[in-house]
Write a protein that holds these residues in place. Sequence first.
Motif, PDB file in Angstrom:
ATOM      1  N   UNK A 296       0.886  -1.140  -0.056  1.00  0.00           N
ATOM      2  CA  UNK A 296      -0.086   0.174   0.129  1.00  0.00           C
ATOM      3  C   UNK A 296       0.847   1.284  -0.017  1.00  0.00           C
TER       4      UNK A 296
ATOM      5  N   UNK B 272       0.917   5.298   0.989  1.00  0.00           N
ATOM      6  CA  UNK B 272       0.217   6.285   1.616  1.00  0.00           C
ATOM      7  C   UNK B 272       0.899   7.734   1.380  1.00  0.00           C
TER       8      UNK B 272
ATOM      9  N   UNK C 121      -1.542  12.887   1.569  1.00  0.00           N
ATOM     10  CA  UNK C 121      -2.936  13.062   1.351  1.00  0.00           C
ATOM     11  C   UNK C 121      -3.662  12.135   2.692  1.00  0.00           C
ATOM     12  N   UNK C 122      -2.622  11.088   2.990  1.00  0.00           N
ATOM     13  CA  UNK C 122      -3.035  10.068   4.044  1.00  0.00           C
ATOM     14  C   UNK C 122      -3.874   8.950   3.492  1.00  0.00           C
ATOM     15  N   UNK C 123      -4.436   8.984   2.236  1.00  0.00           N
ATOM     16  CA  UNK C 123      -5.151   8.023   2.007  1.00  0.00           C
ATOM     17  C   UNK C 123      -4.555   6.634   1.640  1.00  0.00           C
ATOM     18  N   UNK C 124      -4.590   5.664   1.923  1.00  0.00           N
ATOM     19  CA  UNK C 124      -3.809   4.418   1.660  1.00  0.00           C
ATOM     20  C   UNK C 124      -4.520   3.789   0.543  1.00  0.00           C
ATOM     21  N   UNK C 125      -3.647   3.678  -0.595  1.00  0.00           N
ATOM     22  CA  UNK C 125      -3.834   3.361  -1.963  1.00  0.00           C
ATOM     23  C   UNK C 125      -3.295   1.972  -2.081  1.00  0.00           C
TER      24      UNK C 125
ATOM     25  N   UNK D  79       4.840   6.876   1.790  1.00  0.00           N
ATOM     26  CA  UNK D  79       5.021   6.004   2.837  1.00  0.00           C
ATOM     27  C   UNK D  79       4.675   4.653   2.142  1.00  0.00           C
TER      28      UNK D  79
ATOM     29  N   UNK E 267     -10.004   4.941   3.732  1.00  0.00           N
ATOM     30  CA  UNK E 267     -10.551   6.285   3.638  1.00  0.00           C
ATOM     31  C   UNK E 267      -9.365   6.894   3.768  1.00  0.00           C
ATOM     32  N   UNK E 268      -9.566   8.500   3.832  1.00  0.00           N
ATOM     33  CA  UNK E 268      -8.469   9.265   3.972  1.00  0.00           C
ATOM     34  C   UNK E 268      -8.116   9.546   5.477  1.00  0.00           C
TER      35      UNK E 268
END
Lengths: 114, 116
Positions: free
Chosen positions: A37, A39, A42-46, A89, B108-109
Amino acid sequence: AQTVTQSQPEMSVQEAETVTLSCTYDTSESDYYLFWYKQPPSRQMILVIRQEAYKQQNATENRFSVNFQKAAKSFSLKISDSQLGDAAMYFCAYRFQSAGKSTFGDGTTLTVKP
Amino acid sequence: ETGVTQTPRHLVMGMTNKKSLKCEQHLGHNAMYWYKQSAKKPLELMFVYSLEERVENNSVPSRFSPECPNSSHLFLHLHTLQPEDSALYLCASSQDLGQLAKNIQYFGAGTRLSVL
């Protein structure tokens, strides 16, 4: 208990070059899933890439590929032709079958230099 | 945009306050999760709901109370928190049953929580 270890807290790469992030894990199971993943700030885990343990073929997703060594319990992520947007990250994760059995590594912060 | 929406994005609360975090997923998933992400620590799984039933509770203090009224919504009710509870709280969802099951979690964010 399952554990996931990312031994590189920080990595840096020059734009357009290749970088490999390492991940090792410990499990007694034979059938499981592994993930990388991303991150960004923007903090959103993708989700970047996913590997099923029963598949010998390494997963690839555009510029992202993995080197999955089941016997060694190693699951490294290779990013080719690094781009500035790859800075983030990166978390390695292990998941066993059904809902809830997820374990994440500590993360590796990747910096991409222009 | 992953299809998982968390509100609020930021929250500051005192130790005596009661607040709730909300998570909504638009992906038709049947499992939802709460994670806590603290600085320099790996993600900690807090709660898992599958088909609206809590299936995992990882020794989370009772000052955190989850609620899953339906498969699209997940709440985390907070009361009498401690400063060490300050962290990023992430919600995730997945499709864990049936033909669409891929074990992929969509996040989510997050809500950045600060407890004063």
